[in-house]
Motif scaffolding. Structure first.
Motif, PDB file in Angstrom:
ATOM      1  N   PRO A  12       1.389  -1.706  -3.240  1.00  0.00           N
ATOM      2  CA  PRO A  12       0.883  -1.276  -1.916  1.00  0.00           C
ATOM      3  C   PRO A  12      -0.657  -1.805  -1.740  1.00  0.00           C
ATOM      4  O   PRO A  12      -1.293  -1.921  -2.807  1.00  0.00           O
ATOM      5  N   MET A  13      -0.947  -2.074  -0.620  1.00  0.00           N
ATOM      6  CA  MET A  13      -2.367  -2.671  -0.182  1.00  0.00           C
ATOM      7  C   MET A  13      -2.730  -2.204   1.155  1.00  0.00           C
ATOM      8  O   MET A  13      -2.893  -2.531   1.980  1.00  0.00           O
ATOM      9  N   PRO A  14      -3.062  -0.669   0.794  1.00  0.00           N
ATOM     10  CA  PRO A  14      -3.313   0.102   2.011  1.00  0.00           C
ATOM     11  C   PRO A  14      -4.631  -0.441   2.518  1.00  0.00           C
ATOM     12  O   PRO A  14      -5.543  -0.868   1.830  1.00  0.00           O
ATOM     13  N   TYR A  15      -4.735  -0.240   3.968  1.00  0.00           N
ATOM     14  CA  TYR A  15      -5.737  -0.573   4.740  1.00  0.00           C
ATOM     15  C   TYR A  15      -6.256  -2.322   4.561  1.00  0.00           C
ATOM     16  O   TYR A  15      -7.303  -2.427   4.537  1.00  0.00           O
ATOM     17  N   ALA A  16      -5.199  -3.039   4.402  1.00  0.00           N
ATOM     18  CA  ALA A  16      -5.438  -4.414   4.282  1.00  0.00           C
ATOM     19  C   ALA A  16      -6.158  -5.267   5.237  1.00  0.00           C
ATOM     20  O   ALA A  16      -5.595  -4.862   6.471  1.00  0.00           O
ATOM     21  N   VAL A  17      -7.202  -5.943   5.142  1.00  0.00           N
ATOM     22  CA  VAL A  17      -7.988  -6.553   6.024  1.00  0.00           C
ATOM     23  C   VAL A  17      -7.792  -7.950   5.519  1.00  0.00           C
ATOM     24  O   VAL A  17      -8.712  -8.314   4.463  1.00  0.00           O
ATOM     25  N   PHE A  18      -6.866  -9.143   5.903  1.00  0.00           N
ATOM     26  CA  PHE A  18      -6.773 -10.304   5.522  1.00  0.00           C
ATOM     27  C   PHE A  18      -7.869 -11.110   6.032  1.00  0.00           C
ATOM     28  O   PHE A  18      -7.904 -11.302   7.269  1.00  0.00           O
ATOM     29  N   PHE A  19      -8.276 -12.204   5.108  1.00  0.00           N
ATOM     30  CA  PHE A  19      -9.522 -13.105   5.456  1.00  0.00           C
ATOM     31  C   PHE A  19      -9.629 -14.291   4.990  1.00  0.00           C
ATOM     32  O   PHE A  19     -10.243 -15.064   5.386  1.00  0.00           O
ATOM     33  N   HIS A  74      -8.697  -4.291   0.543  1.00  0.00           N
ATOM     34  CA  HIS A  74      -7.795  -3.089   0.628  1.00  0.00           C
ATOM     35  C   HIS A  74      -8.111  -2.168  -0.330  1.00  0.00           C
ATOM     36  O   HIS A  74      -8.897  -2.259  -1.233  1.00  0.00           O
ATOM     37  N   GLU A  75      -7.690  -1.100  -0.199  1.00  0.00           N
ATOM     38  CA  GLU A  75      -7.730   0.106  -1.250  1.00  0.00           C
ATOM     39  C   GLU A  75      -7.065  -0.385  -2.599  1.00  0.00           C
ATOM     40  O   GLU A  75      -6.281  -0.837  -2.444  1.00  0.00           O
ATOM     41  N   VAL A  96     -10.210  -8.374  -2.740  1.00  0.00           N
ATOM     42  CA  VAL A  96     -11.497  -7.371  -2.787  1.00  0.00           C
ATOM     43  C   VAL A  96     -10.810  -5.852  -2.845  1.00  0.00           C
ATOM     44  O   VAL A  96     -10.584  -5.531  -1.595  1.00  0.00           O
ATOM     45  N   ARG A  97     -10.939  -5.079  -3.578  1.00  0.00           N
ATOM     46  CA  ARG A  97     -10.348  -3.876  -3.811  1.00  0.00           C
ATOM     47  C   ARG A  97     -11.695  -2.948  -3.684  1.00  0.00           C
ATOM     48  O   ARG A  97     -12.826  -3.041  -3.992  1.00  0.00           O
ATOM     49  N   LEU A  98     -11.416  -1.979  -2.829  1.00  0.00           N
ATOM     50  CA  LEU A  98     -12.281  -0.806  -2.208  1.00  0.00           C
ATOM     51  C   LEU A  98     -11.714   0.590  -2.642  1.00  0.00           C
ATOM     52  O   LEU A  98     -10.629   0.694  -2.633  1.00  0.00           O
ATOM     53  N   ALA A  99     -12.725   1.454  -2.895  1.00  0.00           N
ATOM     54  CA  ALA A  99     -12.292   2.787  -3.216  1.00  0.00           C
ATOM     55  C   ALA A  99     -11.667   3.385  -1.726  1.00  0.00           C
ATOM     56  O   ALA A  99     -11.995   2.579  -0.591  1.00  0.00           O
ATOM     57  N   HIS A 100     -10.954   4.342  -1.606  1.00  0.00           N
ATOM     58  CA  HIS A 100     -10.093   4.904  -0.353  1.00  0.00           C
ATOM     59  C   HIS A 100     -11.006   4.950   0.793  1.00  0.00           C
ATOM     60  O   HIS A 100     -10.970   4.476   1.831  1.00  0.00           O
ATOM     61  N   ALA A 148     -13.096   2.640   6.057  1.00  0.00           N
ATOM     62  CA  ALA A 148     -14.334   2.147   6.689  1.00  0.00           C
ATOM     63  C   ALA A 148     -13.994   0.737   7.329  1.00  0.00           C
ATOM     64  O   ALA A 148     -14.325   0.381   8.406  1.00  0.00           O
ATOM     65  N   PHE A 149     -13.906  -0.094   6.062  1.00  0.00           N
ATOM     66  CA  PHE A 149     -13.858  -1.548   6.322  1.00  0.00           C
ATOM     67  C   PHE A 149     -12.559  -1.870   7.467  1.00  0.00           C
ATOM     68  O   PHE A 149     -12.869  -2.489   8.462  1.00  0.00           O
ATOM     69  N   PHE A 150     -11.494  -1.341   7.337  1.00  0.00           N
ATOM     70  CA  PHE A 150     -10.391  -1.378   8.051  1.00  0.00           C
ATOM     71  C   PHE A 150     -10.612  -1.119   9.454  1.00  0.00           C
ATOM     72  O   PHE A 150     -10.372  -1.816  10.407  1.00  0.00           O
TER      73      PHE A 150
END
Length: 147
Positions: free
Chosen positions: A93-100, A108-109, A120-124, A129-131
């Motif tokens: 799983p790649m929740p909140y994925a923003v492909f760049f 993503h989370e 680039v992984r981020l906390a939930h 917020a990024f998404f």
């Protein structure tokens, strides 16, 4: 991206080089004011910018393991987003994925304690917020030198 323009002036045997100055670096970050998202691969942190000012960050990140799984430095644009993405390669799983970036590189989370396959992984809360903030076409700068 602004092209670097150089003009050479010769005067009394002295050579001077004049350069067009690009956008300023946002204080405390390695990225310029044209970015909407900024990633520091050395410091393992990221930011969101609004009108050349820090909106969010720095936030901790996890990046690629290197080699084929390296997080690529450079200037990119958000290509697409998927809140509930599942990796086609690993099935993860790649929740909140923003492909760049090419190769399926995204914000993503994810687990910040391990390396990614280039993303680039981020906390939930940060991933959400990024998404929510980033839009298709926004500039993402990924820097591999310290600010």
């Amino acid at each position: 991206m602004l092209a670097l323009v150089a003009a050479t002036l010769v005067s009394a045997g002295t050579v001077a080089v004049a350069q067009e100055v690009g956008p300023p670096v946002v204080p405390g970050t390695p990225c310029t004011a044209t970015a909407v998202a900024c990633v520091d691969l050395v410091g393992l942190r990221a930011w969101l910018f609004q009108d050349g000012q820090v909106l969010r960050g720095p936030v901790p990140i996890s990046i690629g393991a290197g080699g084929a799984d390296r997080t690529p430095p450079g200037r990119f644009q958000v290509e697409w987003k998927n809140k509930d993405h599942i990796s086609g390669e690993s099935g993860a799983p790649m929740p909140y994925a923003v492909f760049f970036a090419p190769g399926g590189i995204a914000f993503h989370e994810g687990n910040l304690q391990t390396k990614s396959a280039g993303c680039v992984r981020l906390a939930h809360d940060e991933a959400a917020a990024f998404f929510d903030y980033l839009q298709v076409g926004d500039e993402v700068q990924v820097q591999d030198d310290a600010a």
